[in-house]
Write a protein that holds these residues in place. Sequence first.
Motif, PDB file in Angstrom:
ATOM      1  N   LEU A 189     -18.835  -1.792 -10.507  1.00  0.00           N
ATOM      2  CA  LEU A 189     -18.384  -0.885 -11.560  1.00  0.00           C
ATOM      3  C   LEU A 189     -19.150  -1.108 -12.856  1.00  0.00           C
ATOM      4  CD1 LEU A 189     -14.512  -0.948 -10.975  1.00  0.00           C
ATOM      5  CD2 LEU A 189     -16.143   0.857 -10.391  1.00  0.00           C
ATOM      6  N   THR A 190     -19.453  -2.358 -13.150  1.00  0.00           N
ATOM      7  CA  THR A 190     -20.221  -2.644 -14.365  1.00  0.00           C
ATOM      8  C   THR A 190     -21.613  -2.043 -14.300  1.00  0.00           C
ATOM      9  OG1 THR A 190     -18.996  -4.710 -14.653  1.00  0.00           O
ATOM     10  CG2 THR A 190     -21.076  -4.489 -15.847  1.00  0.00           C
ATOM     11  N   LEU A 191     -22.247  -2.164 -13.135  1.00  0.00           N
ATOM     12  CA  LEU A 191     -23.583  -1.576 -12.963  1.00  0.00           C
ATOM     13  C   LEU A 191     -23.553  -0.054 -13.090  1.00  0.00           C
ATOM     14  CD1 LEU A 191     -24.937  -3.787 -10.021  1.00  0.00           C
ATOM     15  CD2 LEU A 191     -25.591  -3.896 -12.429  1.00  0.00           C
ATOM     16  N   LEU A 192     -22.531   0.589 -12.489  1.00  0.00           N
ATOM     17  CA  LEU A 192     -22.425   2.051 -12.593  1.00  0.00           C
ATOM     18  C   LEU A 192     -22.203   2.489 -14.032  1.00  0.00           C
ATOM     19  CD1 LEU A 192     -20.247   2.895  -9.450  1.00  0.00           C
ATOM     20  CD2 LEU A 192     -22.685   3.346  -9.792  1.00  0.00           C
ATOM     21  N   ALA A 193     -21.361   1.780 -14.749  1.00  0.00           N
ATOM     22  CA  ALA A 193     -21.113   2.147 -16.147  1.00  0.00           C
ATOM     23  C   ALA A 193     -22.378   2.019 -16.979  1.00  0.00           C
ATOM     24  CB  ALA A 193     -20.004   1.261 -16.713  1.00  0.00           C
ATOM     25  N   THR A 194     -23.159   0.977 -16.714  1.00  0.00           N
ATOM     26  CA  THR A 194     -24.409   0.784 -17.455  1.00  0.00           C
ATOM     27  C   THR A 194     -25.391   1.914 -17.171  1.00  0.00           C
ATOM     28  OG1 THR A 194     -24.090  -1.610 -17.334  1.00  0.00           O
ATOM     29  CG2 THR A 194     -26.297  -0.812 -17.858  1.00  0.00           C
ATOM     30  N   ALA A 195     -25.473   2.308 -15.871  1.00  0.00           N
ATOM     31  CA  ALA A 195     -26.390   3.396 -15.508  1.00  0.00           C
ATOM     32  C   ALA A 195     -25.984   4.703 -16.177  1.00  0.00           C
ATOM     33  CB  ALA A 195     -26.421   3.554 -13.979  1.00  0.00           C
ATOM     34  N   CYS A 196     -24.679   5.003 -16.204  1.00  0.00           N
ATOM     35  CA  CYS A 196     -24.212   6.228 -16.857  1.00  0.00           C
ATOM     36  C   CYS A 196     -24.528   6.224 -18.342  1.00  0.00           C
ATOM     37  CB  CYS A 196     -22.703   6.397 -16.639  1.00  0.00           C
ATOM     38  SG  CYS A 196     -22.250   6.770 -14.929  1.00  0.00           S
ATOM     39  N   ALA A 197     -24.329   5.065 -18.981  1.00  0.00           N
ATOM     40  CA  ALA A 197     -24.615   4.981 -20.411  1.00  0.00           C
ATOM     41  C   ALA A 197     -26.087   5.222 -20.691  1.00  0.00           C
ATOM     42  CB  ALA A 197     -24.185   3.615 -20.936  1.00  0.00           C
ATOM     43  N   LEU A 198     -26.938   4.624 -19.866  1.00  0.00           N
ATOM     44  CA  LEU A 198     -28.374   4.841 -20.049  1.00  0.00           C
ATOM     45  C   LEU A 198     -28.752   6.304 -19.828  1.00  0.00           C
ATOM     46  CD1 LEU A 198     -29.785   1.642 -18.280  1.00  0.00           C
ATOM     47  CD2 LEU A 198     -29.704   2.117 -20.740  1.00  0.00           C
ATOM     48  N   GLY A 199     -28.111   6.939 -18.831  1.00  0.00           N
ATOM     49  CA  GLY A 199     -28.398   8.360 -18.583  1.00  0.00           C
ATOM     50  C   GLY A 199     -28.012   9.236 -19.757  1.00  0.00           C
ATOM     51  N   LEU A 200     -26.840   8.970 -20.344  1.00  0.00           N
ATOM     52  CA  LEU A 200     -26.411   9.755 -21.501  1.00  0.00           C
ATOM     53  C   LEU A 200     -27.338   9.568 -22.680  1.00  0.00           C
ATOM     54  CD1 LEU A 200     -22.540   9.221 -21.358  1.00  0.00           C
ATOM     55  CD2 LEU A 200     -23.812  11.315 -20.855  1.00  0.00           C
ATOM     56  N   VAL A 201     -27.790   8.363 -22.895  1.00  0.00           N
ATOM     57  CA  VAL A 201     -28.728   8.104 -23.998  1.00  0.00           C
ATOM     58  C   VAL A 201     -30.023   8.863 -23.781  1.00  0.00           C
ATOM     59  CG1 VAL A 201     -30.115   6.333 -25.115  1.00  0.00           C
ATOM     60  CG2 VAL A 201     -27.723   5.879 -24.576  1.00  0.00           C
ATOM     61  N   GLY A 202     -30.518   8.861 -22.537  1.00  0.00           N
ATOM     62  CA  GLY A 202     -31.759   9.584 -22.255  1.00  0.00           C
ATOM     63  C   GLY A 202     -31.608  11.078 -22.425  1.00  0.00           C
ATOM     64  N   TRP A 203     -30.455  11.624 -21.971  1.00  0.00           N
ATOM     65  CA  TRP A 203     -30.233  13.073 -22.117  1.00  0.00           C
ATOM     66  C   TRP A 203     -30.153  13.476 -23.588  1.00  0.00           C
ATOM     67  CZ3 TRP A 203     -26.111  15.943 -24.103  1.00  0.00           C
ATOM     68  CH2 TRP A 203     -26.132  17.306 -23.802  1.00  0.00           C
ATOM     69  N   GLY A 204     -29.461  12.649 -24.375  1.00  0.00           N
ATOM     70  CA  GLY A 204     -29.382  12.951 -25.810  1.00  0.00           C
ATOM     71  C   GLY A 204     -30.738  12.911 -26.482  1.00  0.00           C
ATOM     72  N   THR A 205     -31.567  11.975 -26.046  1.00  0.00           N
ATOM     73  CA  THR A 205     -32.916  11.890 -26.618  1.00  0.00           C
ATOM     74  C   THR A 205     -33.722  13.149 -26.311  1.00  0.00           C
ATOM     75  OG1 THR A 205     -32.857   9.491 -26.371  1.00  0.00           O
ATOM     76  CG2 THR A 205     -35.019  10.509 -26.687  1.00  0.00           C
ATOM     77  N   LEU A 206     -33.616  13.637 -25.074  1.00  0.00           N
ATOM     78  CA  LEU A 206     -34.339  14.865 -24.698  1.00  0.00           C
ATOM     79  C   LEU A 206     -33.856  16.056 -25.505  1.00  0.00           C
ATOM     80  CD1 LEU A 206     -34.523  14.485 -20.803  1.00  0.00           C
ATOM     81  CD2 LEU A 206     -36.386  14.235 -22.445  1.00  0.00           C
ATOM     82  N   GLN A 207     -32.546  16.137 -25.752  1.00  0.00           N
ATOM     83  CA  GLN A 207     -32.033  17.246 -26.546  1.00  0.00           C
ATOM     84  C   GLN A 207     -32.572  17.223 -27.965  1.00  0.00           C
ATOM     85  OE1 GLN A 207     -30.083  19.815 -25.457  1.00  0.00           O
ATOM     86  NE2 GLN A 207     -30.554  18.943 -23.454  1.00  0.00           N
ATOM     87  N   LEU A 208     -32.632  16.036 -28.545  1.00  0.00           N
ATOM     88  CA  LEU A 208     -33.174  15.919 -29.907  1.00  0.00           C
ATOM     89  C   LEU A 208     -34.634  16.318 -29.947  1.00  0.00           C
ATOM     90  CD1 LEU A 208     -31.528  12.574 -31.077  1.00  0.00           C
ATOM     91  CD2 LEU A 208     -30.973  14.893 -31.828  1.00  0.00           C
TER      92      LEU A 208
END
Length: 215
Positions: free
Chosen positions: A34-53
């Motif tokens: 669960l910790t690994l999945l949460a970390t992956a999701c957080a990284l994905g959200l950060v990357g998506w936000g960067t692309l939007q900016l």
Amino acid sequence: MSMLTPPGMGGKYRIKGDRYPRMRRPRHRRRIVLTLLATACALGLVGWGTLQLIDVFGGGARTAQAAPDKKHCPDGGRKTAVRATPAAQKPPAPGTLTVNVFNATQRSGLAKRTADELKKRGFKIGKVGNAPAAYDKKVKGAGILLGPKAATDGPLKVLATQLAGAEQKTDGRKGADLDLIIGDAFKNLATPQAAAKSLAVLNHPAREPAHDATC
């Protein structure tokens, strides 16, 4: 029996030799996953936000520059292209039309004077006299222009340039002659200048704007 073996626990529970079991804490594998999945999701959200900016501050600006500048397009981003109204058959010239002039009023001499004026303006003159019984003293307006059905879009409109406010009608006649029946409200034909202007407009229809080009 070893001295470490509790009383009454023989058999398979008997401890033999000089090695002793060690008690270890169970591994929490589910928590790790669960910790690994949460970390992956957080990284994905950060990357998506960067692309939007990047899109907003990079690609969005290029799109805005590529869009039409509506401030310089008075019709809202579209350039007005002018095209002519689909032209019908060109109206006939006055010299090709034969006009019968009839007087439906009680005033004498109107048919003769009107016919003479139309002749000066290039029309051919046919019959001149009193109106037929169907119209005699029954025309309240300036006059009636009468002709065959085929004359609706051409000859009658040409003749109408000479008498403003005249009513246009058709009947079942076989010939191409036109009738100008003078009514009670008749005063004069249109002035030569006004008639010529109306005839010019009839021959050269005004062009209308067509919104078919982008600014």
